[in-house]
Design a protein around this motif. Structure first.
Motif, PDB file in Angstrom:
ATOM      1  N   GLY A  97       0.784  -1.224   0.000  1.00 16.45           N
ATOM      2  CA  GLY A  97       0.000   0.000   0.000  1.00 16.45           C
ATOM      3  C   GLY A  97       0.818   1.276   0.000  1.00 16.45           C
ATOM      4  N   LEU A  98       2.131   1.165  -0.037  1.00 17.53           N
ATOM      5  CA  LEU A  98       2.990   2.353  -0.030  1.00 17.53           C
ATOM      6  C   LEU A  98       3.278   2.826  -1.454  1.00 17.53           C
ATOM      7  N   VAL A  99       3.306   4.129  -1.604  1.00 17.76           N
ATOM      8  CA  VAL A  99       3.654   4.751  -2.882  1.00 17.76           C
ATOM      9  C   VAL A  99       4.752   5.763  -2.603  1.00 17.76           C
ATOM     10  N   THR A 100       5.857   5.634  -3.331  1.00 18.62           N
ATOM     11  CA  THR A 100       6.932   6.617  -3.227  1.00 18.62           C
ATOM     12  C   THR A 100       6.633   7.752  -4.188  1.00 18.62           C
ATOM     13  N   GLN A 101       6.802   8.968  -3.713  1.00 23.53           N
ATOM     14  CA  GLN A 101       6.703  10.114  -4.609  1.00 23.53           C
ATOM     15  C   GLN A 101       8.038  10.833  -4.595  1.00 23.53           C
ATOM     16  N   THR A 102       8.643  10.899  -5.774  1.00 25.72           N
ATOM     17  CA  THR A 102       9.868  11.669  -5.920  1.00 25.72           C
ATOM     18  C   THR A 102       9.536  12.941  -6.681  1.00 25.72           C
ATOM     19  N   VAL A 103      10.322  13.963  -6.461  1.00 22.02           N
ATOM     20  CA  VAL A 103      10.231  15.194  -7.245  1.00 22.02           C
ATOM     21  C   VAL A 103      11.591  15.348  -7.912  1.00 22.02           C
ATOM     22  N   GLU A 104      11.564  15.514  -9.240  1.00 19.87           N
ATOM     23  CA  GLU A 104      12.805  15.567 -10.005  1.00 19.87           C
ATOM     24  C   GLU A 104      12.748  16.666 -11.055  1.00 19.87           C
ATOM     25  N   THR A 105      13.911  17.238 -11.338  1.00 19.65           N
ATOM     26  CA  THR A 105      14.012  18.082 -12.526  1.00 19.65           C
ATOM     27  C   THR A 105      14.285  17.146 -13.692  1.00 19.65           C
ATOM     28  N   VAL A 106      13.688  17.459 -14.820  1.00 22.81           N
ATOM     29  CA  VAL A 106      13.871  16.670 -16.037  1.00 22.81           C
ATOM     30  C   VAL A 106      14.316  17.649 -17.116  1.00 22.81           C
ATOM     31  N   THR A 107      15.547  17.458 -17.608  1.00 17.61           N
ATOM     32  CA  THR A 107      16.099  18.319 -18.641  1.00 17.61           C
ATOM     33  C   THR A 107      16.119  17.537 -19.945  1.00 17.61           C
ATOM     34  N   LEU A 108      15.454  18.079 -20.959  1.00 16.70           N
ATOM     35  CA  LEU A 108      15.303  17.393 -22.238  1.00 16.70           C
ATOM     36  C   LEU A 108      16.132  18.104 -23.298  1.00 16.70           C
ATOM     37  N   THR A 109      17.115  17.403 -23.863  1.00 20.68           N
ATOM     38  CA  THR A 109      17.984  17.952 -24.899  1.00 20.68           C
ATOM     39  C   THR A 109      17.761  17.125 -26.161  1.00 20.68           C
ATOM     40  N   ARG A 110      16.892  17.648 -27.025  1.00 24.79           N
ATOM     41  CA  ARG A 110      16.472  16.930 -28.232  1.00 24.79           C
ATOM     42  C   ARG A 110      17.622  16.761 -29.201  1.00 24.79           C
ATOM     43  N   PRO A 111      17.823  15.638 -29.814  1.00 20.93           N
ATOM     44  CA  PRO A 111      17.179  14.349 -29.610  1.00 20.93           C
ATOM     45  C   PRO A 111      18.068  13.365 -28.850  1.00 20.93           C
ATOM     46  N   ASP A 112      19.054  13.888 -28.115  1.00 19.29           N
ATOM     47  CA  ASP A 112      20.121  13.035 -27.574  1.00 19.29           C
ATOM     48  C   ASP A 112      19.936  12.562 -26.140  1.00 19.29           C
ATOM     49  N   THR A 113      19.493  13.439 -25.242  1.00 21.66           N
ATOM     50  CA  THR A 113      19.535  13.076 -23.823  1.00 21.66           C
ATOM     51  C   THR A 113      18.312  13.582 -23.059  1.00 21.66           C
ATOM     52  N   VAL A 114      18.018  12.835 -22.004  1.00 25.99           N
ATOM     53  CA  VAL A 114      17.050  13.263 -21.000  1.00 25.99           C
ATOM     54  C   VAL A 114      17.750  13.045 -19.665  1.00 25.99           C
ATOM     55  N   ASP A 115      17.924  14.133 -18.906  1.00 26.92           N
ATOM     56  CA  ASP A 115      18.606  14.072 -17.617  1.00 26.92           C
ATOM     57  C   ASP A 115      17.604  14.294 -16.489  1.00 26.92           C
ATOM     58  N   PHE A 116      17.774  13.509 -15.418  1.00 26.74           N
ATOM     59  CA  PHE A 116      16.928  13.614 -14.238  1.00 26.74           C
ATOM     60  C   PHE A 116      17.816  13.932 -13.036  1.00 26.74           C
TER      61      PHE A 116
END
Length: 190
Positions: A97-116
């Motif tokens: 019944g547990l749910v983890t909630q994380t808060v993250e920045t997501v940086t999207l650099t098209r079309p090569d990378t996605v950083d968290f």
């Protein structure tokens, strides 16, 4: 009277332990003591996807930049959008019944990378990257990351527990990306 006091103290201590554990697992409490810092690698996980890199990037970016599906909305909530970056809450069921909630920045650099980068969660530090490269007709998606905790061996033990679930969640997400990108590519070809 002393026995009753002892039982009361034990019960309060146990209740505090359960509440603290639930808060830690859910991401509501992050312990960062600043001593005994350790990091551990996350990944690598590598998938070859039978779809163009731009399409794979679009599938990854959709819940952050586009219109998320109902299933994505249950897992991801964009809190703030900026130029090439979002602040997002991610919800992950972890059992009992547990749910983890994380808060993250997501940086999207098209079309090569996605950083968290983790802002709030069950550990004080996580950095991750999805790298996309062309490989002669398919896309290679590589996941790597790093998780940090403090508290010496106790923190390292907690990181091992969290990392096991974290990497399983990433593997599920990557499998979903692969399936959806290949489905869209096939549909576009037909």
């Amino acid at each position: 009277m002393a026995a009753r006091l002892g039982w009361t103290i034990a019960a309060v201590t146990a209740a505090a332990g359960v509440i603290g554990y639930r808060a830690l697992v859910s991401g509501q409490l992050t312990l960062e003591l600043g001593i005994g810092w350790r990091t551990r690698a996350l990944g690598p996980q590598v998938l070859d996807i039978a779809a163009p890199r731009e399409l794979v990037f679009d599938v990854i970016a959709q819940p952050y930049l586009g219109r998320p599906t109902r299933a994505q909305r249950e897992k991801i909530q964009v809190l703030e959008r900026g130029e090439g970056m979002v602040l997002a809450a991610h919800r992950t069921p972890v059992g009992r019944g547990l749910v983890t909630q994380t808060v993250e920045t997501v940086t999207l650099t098209r079309p090569d990378t996605v950083d968290f980068r983790l802002v709030r969660g069950p550990v004080p530090y996580v950095r991750e990257r999805f790298s996309l490269t062309d490989h002669g007709g398919y896309t290679r998606l590589e996941y790597i990351g790093e998780m940090g905790t403090d508290g010496w061996a106790l923190g390292a033990g907690w990181a091992a527990v969290v990392a096991r679930r974290w990497e399983a969640t990433v593997a599920d997400a990557l499998a979903t990306v692969k399936s959806e990108a290949e489905r869209r590519h096939e549909h576009g070809q037909g």
